[in-house]
Design an enzyme around this catalytic site. Structure first.
Site, short mmCIF file in Angstrom:
data_model
loop_
_atom_site.label_atom_id
_atom_site.label_comp_id
_atom_site.label_asym_id
_atom_site.label_seq_id
_atom_site.Cartn_x
_atom_site.Cartn_y
_atom_site.Cartn_z
N ASP A 170 0.78 -1.25 0.00
CA ASP A 170 0.00 0.00 0.00
C ASP A 170 0.81 1.30 0.00
O ASP A 170 0.28 2.34 0.39
CB ASP A 170 -0.94 0.04 1.23
CG ASP A 170 -2.11 -0.93 1.11
OD1 ASP A 170 -2.20 -1.64 0.09
OD2 ASP A 170 -2.93 -0.97 2.04
N GLU A 230 -6.70 -3.06 -4.67
CA GLU A 230 -8.11 -2.85 -4.39
C GLU A 230 -8.53 -1.46 -4.90
O GLU A 230 -9.24 -1.35 -5.89
CB GLU A 230 -8.33 -2.98 -2.88
CG GLU A 230 -9.76 -3.05 -2.42
CD GLU A 230 -9.83 -3.36 -0.93
OE1 GLU A 230 -10.32 -4.43 -0.55
OE2 GLU A 230 -9.38 -2.53 -0.12
N HIS A 255 -0.77 5.28 0.96
CA HIS A 255 -0.43 6.11 2.12
C HIS A 255 0.30 7.38 1.67
O HIS A 255 -0.07 8.48 2.05
CB HIS A 255 0.49 5.35 3.09
CG HIS A 255 -0.13 4.11 3.67
ND1 HIS A 255 0.12 3.69 4.97
CD2 HIS A 255 -0.97 3.19 3.16
CE1 HIS A 255 -0.54 2.57 5.22
NE2 HIS A 255 -1.21 2.24 4.13
N GLU A 294 -7.47 5.50 -4.95
CA GLU A 294 -6.34 5.93 -4.11
C GLU A 294 -5.03 5.86 -4.89
O GLU A 294 -4.11 6.63 -4.64
CB GLU A 294 -6.26 5.09 -2.83
CG GLU A 294 -7.36 5.43 -1.85
CD GLU A 294 -7.32 4.55 -0.59
OE1 GLU A 294 -7.10 5.10 0.49
OE2 GLU A 294 -7.52 3.33 -0.72
#
Ligand SMILES: *[C@@H]1O[C@H](CO)[C@@H](O)[C@H](O)[C@H]1NC(C)=O
Ligand SMILES: *[C@@H]1O[C@H](CO)[C@@H](O)[C@H](O)[C@H]1NC(C)=O
Ligand SMILES: *[C@@H]1O[C@H](CO)[C@@H](O)[C@H](O)[C@H]1NC(C)=O
Ligand SMILES: *[C@@H]1O[C@H](CO)[C@@H](O)[C@H](O)[C@H]1NC(C)=O
Ligand SMILES: *[C@@H]1O[C@H](CO)[C@@H](O)[C@H](O)[C@H]1NC(C)=O
Ligand SMILES: *[C@@H]1O[C@H](CO)[C@@H](O)[C@H](O)[C@H]1NC(C)=O
Ligand SMILES: *[C@@H]1O[C@H](CO)[C@@H](O)[C@H](O)[C@H]1NC(C)=O
Ligand SMILES: *[C@@H]1O[C@H](CO)[C@@H](O)[C@H](O)[C@H]1NC(C)=O
Length: 689
Positions: free
Chosen positions: A443, A519, A447, A523
């Site tokens: 991720d 996913e 972030h 983002e």
């Protein structure tokens, strides 16, 4: 034109027009991030949870940063024996044997998945030492080379219809299969064999010099051989297909990489050996983006894939051009003037609620969302001309961002891991689950994207601050967006972005039987969009260009593979009927579940593909008919008990794309918002539709 610096600053602060608000470059000596030593590194820390890359990477590679989210990641973690997909084949390497699978596809309403079956195994016969692991002797954007002892080198180049193996020593080769072998037929020069299996598959084997193959039961053995062997599946008995494979069998790729010659352009280049032209396969997104003049598509030459039909393309270089996106601070069409008072009311309340002294989280993810949420308030304030609130937002952004950049935050911090070459967090340095696995390279773009957004906005409204923290800001950005390779680099090249699939992977260094996964496409878009904004704030045209390119590619890929329109035929009919959006997209699987919610929680599945709500969201959801399909699909699941207000908000946001008044009413009825969202942002969105 020379304009006095501070008057430009004033202009930037007060300007509401996205077109006119060109930011002045910062008066700094460095205007580009390329080719210059980065003066800042986060403190180095040895992780207690990261695997040792030297188990699989050859020693010449381990002194440079190494990929952590790549298409071959399974080959270099744990035992290295989990399969990976290189289109059109799934490859597994274990116990000195390489297995090749042309996967079948299983699909129902819950998921679509490719199934690995070891159709063809290749190894050295009578290997005295069959338990050795492979070594990665080189890798690149589009390829990885696996060496199996003794003397087999596999050039695994993505999209090659042939598996290519260079036999480096003179050894006998063994080819085995779990199926029954029906026939093995050589041509007269013994440089081509046709192998027919009882599962209906026909494989063609080509060799650079005559090879003698004999068959016993389910194994085919060669005499001593040295040279190049290529194996390809004949997808149907059509003799035209066979002649295509024959014709291109003698030119083989050994590696492939990508270049960025122009804005919104990715160019693939393969290194080849042998004679003739290179035949490769393009996925549906490649086909859409291929610049016509650069390539030749081979009619009717096709392989199936979970990503859609792969078609033959001839040429050792392709040019892919994406639709250009214009990265802007503000809404693309502007906010309706009459709505300003409504937005300002919300803004005043939201800014009043900002308090950096009582943040509810130490998590690098949730903290980043709070930073980005606040940063939006500053831009909305500029857009609706209510700059009075900006000083407080600025204060909040400084108070929340600086501790991460200075390393003075007690709760957590960014640190540098030398073993793979990248950032980890303090909490993630001894805990694989902390910060959603940030410490094992999960991720990162999600972030970091939120911090980049906050930094971009703060550098825009406070250029002096921006200048001061530029090295730290760039260190964060470079963790996910470095282009350079080799020992002089601090970070691996494009940590998350896959240059063949043209989207990012989140997964990091965890072995998964379905390969890497991602996913939240929104983002991911946020990460590159925010980096481009940071480029605008710093007057760094390279960063703007790279951020914009990756933003645009990530959007294309989200629309191609995550967004499932009602009449799409890419996935199975049952899957398409039940799913308007993919939950988790894996290399070889499409899931309807999320990491954190079951398939039935459709408003969450929608929301995680929308948040954070930004000007770029308009481009990600530019297909309004699809947006309506997605909302209509998600709405019934909101009749459940206990649906969170935050997730409802993203459904209403998309509804606002085509039914503004109704969406506005729904938004006004919400009693809360996602932790990265706010009423101000929701109203800004609705009134800029
Ligand atoms: C490799 O061989 C060992 C022992 O022979 C066996 O236990 C293991 O399952 C094999 N690995 C794979 C991936 O086939
Ligand atoms: C899809 O197949 C899997 C595996 O067989 C099964 O567990 C699942 O229930 C199936 N889903 C549906 C909707 O039938
Ligand atoms: C390979 O490993 C298995 C167990 O993992 C062992 O039984 C076998 O002896 C090993 N073979 C060789 C040749 O080392
Ligand atoms: C081929 O390799 C696979 C591992 O990928 C193994 O499970 C299988 O037993 C092997 N089959 C044959 C016939 O060697
Ligand atoms: C056998 O097939 C190979 C590969 O297509 C070709 O180069 C070679 O000329 C063929 N040999 C004969 C005698 O046709
Ligand atoms: C922090 O303080 C503000 C203002 O006092 C308040 O509105 C907010 O709810 C508080 N947040 C948390 C997480 O306690
Ligand atoms: C954040 O970390 C600090 C220092 O370790 C700790 O005192 C605090 O309780 C943590 N806060 C939260 C919300 O976890
Ligand atoms: C990580 O280290 C911190 C500080 O030393 C400790 O409190 C924590 O329990 C450790 N976590 C794990 C998962 O070992």
């Amino acid at each position: 034109m020379l304009i006095f610096w501070s008057s430009l600053l004033l202009f930037t602060l007060r300007c509401n027009s996205p077109v006119l608000c060109l930011d002045p470059p910062l008066p700094t000596t460095t205007t580009t991030n390329r080719g210059e030593p980065d003066p800042f590194t986060f403190p180095e820390k040895q992780s207690t949870v990261l695997p040792d890359p030297s188990a699989f990477f050859s020693p010449t590679l381990t002194s440079s940063p190494l990929p952590t989210n790549s298409f071959f990641q399974n080959f270099v973690i744990e035992n290295g024996d989990q399969h990976e997909y290189i289109h059109p084949y799934i490859i597994k390497s274990a116990n000195s044997t390489l297995s090749l699978s042309y996967p079948s596809i299983f699909s129902n309403a819950s998921f679509t998945q490719q199934i690995f079956t070891p159709d063809i195994n290749i190894s050295v016969s009578n290997n005295p030492n069959p338990n050795q692991t492979h070594a990665v002797s080189s890798f690149n954007d589009l390829s990885v080379t696996l060496d199996l002892q003794p003397g087999l080198r596999f050039f695994l180049v993505r999209g090659s219809p042939y598996l290519t193996c260079q036999v480096l020593q003179t050894v006998p080769i063994s080819i085995s299969t779990i199926h029954k072998i029906r026939t093995v037929v050589p041509n007269t020069s013994k440089t081509k064999y046709k192998i027919n299996l009882d599962n209906g598959q026909t494989w063609l084997l080509y060799s650079s010099s005559p090879i003698s193959l004999t068959r016993e039961k389910s194994t085919i053995s060669s005499e001593n051989f040295r040279g190049v062997i290529r194996i390809a599946l004949l997808t149907n008995a059509d003799s035209k297909l066979e002649s295509v494979l024959d014709r291109f069998s003698s030119c083989y790729p050994v590696s492939g990489h990508a270049e960025f010659p122009e804005p919104f352009t990715v160019q693939y280049k393969w290194k080849t050996r042998g004679l003739g032209d290179l035949l490769m396969l393009a996925n549906p997104l490649h086909l859409r983006l291929l610049d016509d003049s650069s390539i030749k598509v081979v009619d009717g030459f096709k392989y199936k894939s979970i990503d859609g039909e792969l078609v033959g393309v001839v040429g050792s270089s392709w040019v892919l051009k994406s639709d250009p996106v214009s990265v802007t601070w503000y809404s693309i069409k502007g906010v309706e003037k009459e709505s300003y008072p409504q937005i300002v009311d919300a803004l005043v309340e939201d800014v009043k609620g900002l308090d950096s002294s009582n943040l509810s989280t130490n998590s690098s993810y949730f903290y980043g969302k709070l930073v980005a949420r606040a940063a939006r308030l500053a831009l909305i304030a500029e857009e609706v001309d209510h700059v009075d609130v900006i000083p407080k937002v600025k204060r909040y952004l400084k108070d929340t961002i600086e501790p991460w950049l200075d390393g003075t935050f007690d709760g957590n911090s960014f640190l540098y891991d030398k073993s793979w070459g990248g950032l980890i967090t303090k909490q993630g340095s001894n805990d694989t689950t902390a910060d959603f696995g940030f410490g094992i390279y999960n991720d990162h773009h999600f972030h970091i994207g939120f911090y980049l957004y906050g930094i971009a906005v703060l550098a825009k409204i406070d250029p002096v601050w921006g200048r001061k923290y530029r090295p730290q800001a760039y260190a964060l950005m470079e963790d996910i967006m470095t282009l350079d390779k080799g020992q002089d680099s601090m970070y691996t090249r494009l940590r998350c972005f896959d240059l063949w699939k043209l989207h990012s992977w989140a997964a990091g260094l965890t072995e998964f039987e379905n390969g890497r996964n991602q996913e939240s496409t929104s983002e991911a878009v946020n990460a590159y969009y925010s980096a481009a904004l940071m480029g605008l704030a710093y007057g760094d045209t390279h960063l703007v260009a790279l951020g914009s390119l990756l933003t645009s590619m990530e959007i294309h890929a989200a629309q191609a593979w995550w967004h499932v329109k009602e009449d799409d035929t890419l996935y199975g009919a049952d899957f398409t009927r039940e799913n308007r959006v993919v939950g988790i997209l894996w290399a070889i699987k499409r899931d309807s579940v999320l990491w954190f919610a079951p398939a039935e929680f459709k408003e969450i599945r929608l929301g995680i593909q929308v948040l954070p709500l930004l000007p770029i969201t308009e481009i990600l959801f530019s297909d309004l008919e699809y947006a309506k399909q997605l909302v209509d699909w998600a709405l019934p699941s909101m009749k459940r008990e206990g649906v969170a207000e935050g997730w409802k908000g993203f459904v209403y946001a998309l509804e606002g794309l085509y039914e503004k008044e109704k969406a506005l009413k729904n938004i006004r009825s919400l009693t809360g918002h996602d932790d990265g969202n706010s009423l101000s942002n929701m109203l800004w969105w609705i009134f800029s539709r």
